[in-house]
Write an enzyme that holds these catalytic residues in place. Structure first.
Site, PDB file in Angstrom:
ATOM      1  N   ASN A 162     -93.672  21.165  21.572  1.00 44.82           N
ATOM      2  CA  ASN A 162     -95.003  20.603  21.792  1.00 44.82           C
ATOM      3  C   ASN A 162     -94.855  19.203  22.370  1.00 44.82           C
ATOM      4  O   ASN A 162     -94.026  18.418  21.897  1.00 44.82           O
ATOM      5  CB  ASN A 162     -95.775  20.547  20.461  1.00 44.82           C
ATOM      6  CG  ASN A 162     -95.999  21.928  19.865  1.00 44.82           C
ATOM      7  OD1 ASN A 162     -96.265  22.881  20.577  1.00 44.82           O
ATOM      8  ND2 ASN A 162     -95.876  22.031  18.560  1.00 44.82           N
ATOM      9  N   HIS A 175     -88.852  23.400  18.005  1.00 49.75           N
ATOM     10  CA  HIS A 175     -88.987  24.324  16.877  1.00 49.75           C
ATOM     11  C   HIS A 175     -88.204  25.593  17.230  1.00 49.75           C
ATOM     12  O   HIS A 175     -88.369  26.138  18.330  1.00 49.75           O
ATOM     13  CB  HIS A 175     -90.443  24.746  16.677  1.00 49.75           C
ATOM     14  CG  HIS A 175     -91.375  23.645  16.313  1.00 49.75           C
ATOM     15  ND1 HIS A 175     -91.849  23.461  15.030  1.00 49.75           N
ATOM     16  CD2 HIS A 175     -91.963  22.685  17.063  1.00 49.75           C
ATOM     17  CE1 HIS A 175     -92.681  22.432  15.008  1.00 49.75           C
ATOM     18  NE2 HIS A 175     -92.774  21.944  16.237  1.00 49.75           N
ATOM     19  N   GLN A 213     -98.618  17.778  19.826  1.00 53.72           N
ATOM     20  CA  GLN A 213     -97.425  17.223  19.179  1.00 53.72           C
ATOM     21  C   GLN A 213     -97.860  16.277  18.072  1.00 53.72           C
ATOM     22  O   GLN A 213     -98.655  15.368  18.301  1.00 53.72           O
ATOM     23  CB  GLN A 213     -96.570  16.484  20.214  1.00 53.72           C
ATOM     24  CG  GLN A 213     -95.295  15.892  19.639  1.00 53.72           C
ATOM     25  CD  GLN A 213     -94.469  15.149  20.680  1.00 53.72           C
ATOM     26  OE1 GLN A 213     -94.911  14.986  21.821  1.00 53.72           O
ATOM     27  NE2 GLN A 213     -93.301  14.692  20.309  1.00 53.72           N
ATOM     28  N   ASP A 232     -87.566  22.866   8.973  1.00 53.95           N
ATOM     29  CA  ASP A 232     -88.921  22.328   8.982  1.00 53.95           C
ATOM     30  C   ASP A 232     -89.442  22.281   7.548  1.00 53.95           C
ATOM     31  O   ASP A 232     -89.252  23.220   6.767  1.00 53.95           O
ATOM     32  CB  ASP A 232     -89.825  23.201   9.861  1.00 53.95           C
ATOM     33  CG  ASP A 232     -91.137  22.510  10.191  1.00 53.95           C
ATOM     34  OD1 ASP A 232     -91.316  22.116  11.354  1.00 53.95           O
ATOM     35  OD2 ASP A 232     -91.987  22.346   9.276  1.00 53.95           O
ATOM     36  N   ILE A 233     -90.128  21.204   7.215  1.00 53.77           N
ATOM     37  CA  ILE A 233     -90.622  21.018   5.853  1.00 53.77           C
ATOM     38  C   ILE A 233     -91.769  21.977   5.524  1.00 53.77           C
ATOM     39  O   ILE A 233     -92.055  22.233   4.350  1.00 53.77           O
ATOM     40  CB  ILE A 233     -91.057  19.544   5.659  1.00 53.77           C
ATOM     41  CG1 ILE A 233     -91.016  19.144   4.195  1.00 53.77           C
ATOM     42  CG2 ILE A 233     -92.416  19.267   6.294  1.00 53.77           C
ATOM     43  CD1 ILE A 233     -91.135  17.641   3.973  1.00 53.77           C
ATOM     44  N   HIS A 242     -88.778  17.289  19.516  1.00 54.46           N
ATOM     45  CA  HIS A 242     -88.149  18.281  18.639  1.00 54.46           C
ATOM     46  C   HIS A 242     -88.442  19.676  19.165  1.00 54.46           C
ATOM     47  O   HIS A 242     -89.561  19.969  19.576  1.00 54.46           O
ATOM     48  CB  HIS A 242     -88.631  18.145  17.192  1.00 54.46           C
ATOM     49  CG  HIS A 242     -90.119  18.070  17.053  1.00 54.46           C
ATOM     50  ND1 HIS A 242     -90.825  16.903  17.315  1.00 54.46           N
ATOM     51  CD2 HIS A 242     -91.038  18.994  16.705  1.00 54.46           C
ATOM     52  CE1 HIS A 242     -92.118  17.124  17.110  1.00 54.46           C
ATOM     53  NE2 HIS A 242     -92.284  18.383  16.754  1.00 54.46           N
TER      54      HIS A 242
END
Ligand code: AMP
Ligand code: ZN
Length: 118
Positions: free
Chosen positions: A87, A102, A94, A31-32, A100
């Site tokens: 989400n 997490h 979301q 994750d960024i 996706h």
């Protein structure tokens, strides 16, 4: 591929990511904006907006997403457990409309709930 989709562009290599794992069905990358020492995303490689849009045809990729989560979490530095969060839609808060999961963890417990930092 959905041409305007951020995560489809990551799958296609048009936007860089810190890739952890890839097979024919799923891609995992960091994750960024990590919320815990270990925080990566596992996505289906085909475009799927959310679980709200999933059909039986998506089940192999959905299963693979969860199947790889543990292996990748251990390798990423969360051998004692982890949390998976998905989400969905507006109510689920979301932000990126490509499904996706997490995967969050690390050496310390993630806490009873996970709140995104500002
Ligand atoms: P969600 O609110 O569940 O849709 O979460 C979207 C997640 O995608 C957030 O945790 C973002 O930090 C992450 N994200 C957004 N853009 C990127 C990117 N280019 N590479 C990696 N993670 C991203
Ligand atoms: Zn997409």
């Amino acid at each position: 591929m959905s041409s305007q989709c951020l995560f489809c562009k990551i799958v296609a290599g048009e936007i860089p990511s810190k890739k952890i794992y890839e097979d024919e069905l799923v891609l995992a990358f960091h994750d960024i904006n990590p919320q815990r020492p270990v925080h990566f995303l596992v996505i289906p490689k085909h475009h799927l907006t959310s679980l709200q849009h999933a059909s039986t045809a998506d089940e192999p990729a959905l299963g693979r997403m969860l199947a790889v989560a543990n292996k990748l979490a251990v390798e990423a530095g969360s051998p004692g457990g982890f949390r998976v969060i998905i989400n969905n839609g507006e109510i689920g808060c979301q932000e990126v409309p490509h499904l996706h999961a997490h995967v969050v963890g690390g050496e310390q417990p993630v806490g009873p709930m996970l709140k995104r930092q500002a």
